[in-house]
Write a protein that holds these residues in place. Sequence first.
Motif, short mmCIF file in Angstrom:
data_model
loop_
_atom_site.label_atom_id
_atom_site.label_comp_id
_atom_site.label_asym_id
_atom_site.label_seq_id
_atom_site.Cartn_x
_atom_site.Cartn_y
_atom_site.Cartn_z
N VAL A 1 0.87 -1.17 0.00
CA VAL A 1 0.00 0.00 0.00
C VAL A 1 0.91 1.22 0.00
O VAL A 1 1.75 1.37 0.89
CB VAL A 1 -0.93 0.02 1.23
N MET B 122 1.50 5.42 -0.13
CA MET B 122 0.83 6.68 0.26
C MET B 122 1.86 7.78 0.44
O MET B 122 3.06 7.52 0.55
CB MET B 122 0.04 6.46 1.55
N ARG C 10 -11.61 1.85 -3.00
CA ARG C 10 -10.51 2.33 -3.86
C ARG C 10 -10.64 3.83 -4.12
O ARG C 10 -9.67 4.57 -4.08
CB ARG C 10 -10.50 1.59 -5.19
N TYR D 111 -12.20 6.05 -2.24
CA TYR D 111 -11.91 6.71 -0.97
C TYR D 111 -10.40 6.84 -0.77
O TYR D 111 -9.89 7.91 -0.43
CB TYR D 111 -12.55 5.93 0.18
N LEU D 112 -9.68 5.74 -1.00
CA LEU D 112 -8.23 5.75 -0.82
C LEU D 112 -7.56 6.70 -1.81
O LEU D 112 -6.65 7.45 -1.44
CB LEU D 112 -7.66 4.34 -0.95
N SER D 113 -8.02 6.70 -3.05
CA SER D 113 -7.39 7.56 -4.05
C SER D 113 -7.59 9.04 -3.72
O SER D 113 -6.75 9.87 -4.06
CB SER D 113 -7.90 7.24 -5.45
N HIS E 56 -7.14 10.24 -0.98
CA HIS E 56 -6.05 10.53 -0.05
C HIS E 56 -4.69 10.13 -0.63
O HIS E 56 -3.71 10.03 0.11
CB HIS E 56 -6.30 9.82 1.28
N VAL F 11 -3.72 7.29 -1.79
CA VAL F 11 -3.31 5.96 -1.33
C VAL F 11 -3.64 4.96 -2.43
O VAL F 11 -4.74 4.96 -2.98
CB VAL F 11 -4.06 5.57 -0.03
N ILE G 170 -5.54 0.00 5.81
CA ILE G 170 -6.66 0.79 5.29
C ILE G 170 -7.46 1.40 6.44
O ILE G 170 -7.84 2.58 6.39
CB ILE G 170 -7.54 -0.07 4.36
N VAL H 24 -5.59 4.35 7.78
CA VAL H 24 -5.79 5.53 6.93
C VAL H 24 -7.10 6.20 7.31
O VAL H 24 -7.18 7.43 7.46
CB VAL H 24 -5.78 5.15 5.42
N HIS H 25 -8.14 5.41 7.49
CA HIS H 25 -9.45 5.93 7.89
C HIS H 25 -9.35 6.67 9.23
O HIS H 25 -9.85 7.79 9.36
CB HIS H 25 -10.45 4.77 7.98
N LEU I 291 -15.09 5.51 6.14
CA LEU I 291 -14.84 4.50 5.11
C LEU I 291 -16.18 4.15 4.46
O LEU I 291 -17.17 3.98 5.15
CB LEU I 291 -14.28 3.22 5.74
#
Length: 152
Positions: free
Chosen positions: A41, A43, A90, A92-94, A96, A98, A138, A141-142, A149
């Motif tokens: 992962v 970031m 995915r 949500y992560l993008s 940030h 990630v 993950i 990150v949240h 999330l």
Amino acid sequence: MFERCHTPHEIARLLRHRYGLPVQLLAGRPMIVTGSVLGAVVMPTELGRAVLGTLDRTFTAPVVADPGERTWTFLVAPPSPAQPMDIAVRRYLSEHQVVVLPGGRQVLLPTTDSPLGWHWAGEPAPGVLRMPPRSAVINAVHQVTGTRLPTP
């Protein structure tokens, strides 16, 4: 740690024996390939520092920093059984910056203790390789971002 290594083969051997990493050499560079044994992962460094601080309470997290520390790559245990990640997660992560690397991607490993090269931001514990589950990174990150999330 790398002061006694004079060749890429010595570095790869050190990483294999000290941490149990499945190291390969590609063009003289030690690296691993994501897949069924381990995942990654990636970031931004600032977020990575906060995530590592959150994980340190529960998991040892091997983290590779690139030269100049623009990004940190967390080595993680992939989900078992393998399952695709929900598109909402995915997205949500993008938001940030990630990225969960898919299987078959190459991740360069440290070759120096200097921040001018690939180095450990979070050094693994010697012995059998222990990595946090992908879901733990993950969730961290949240926690760090303070945003909800998405539910699948």
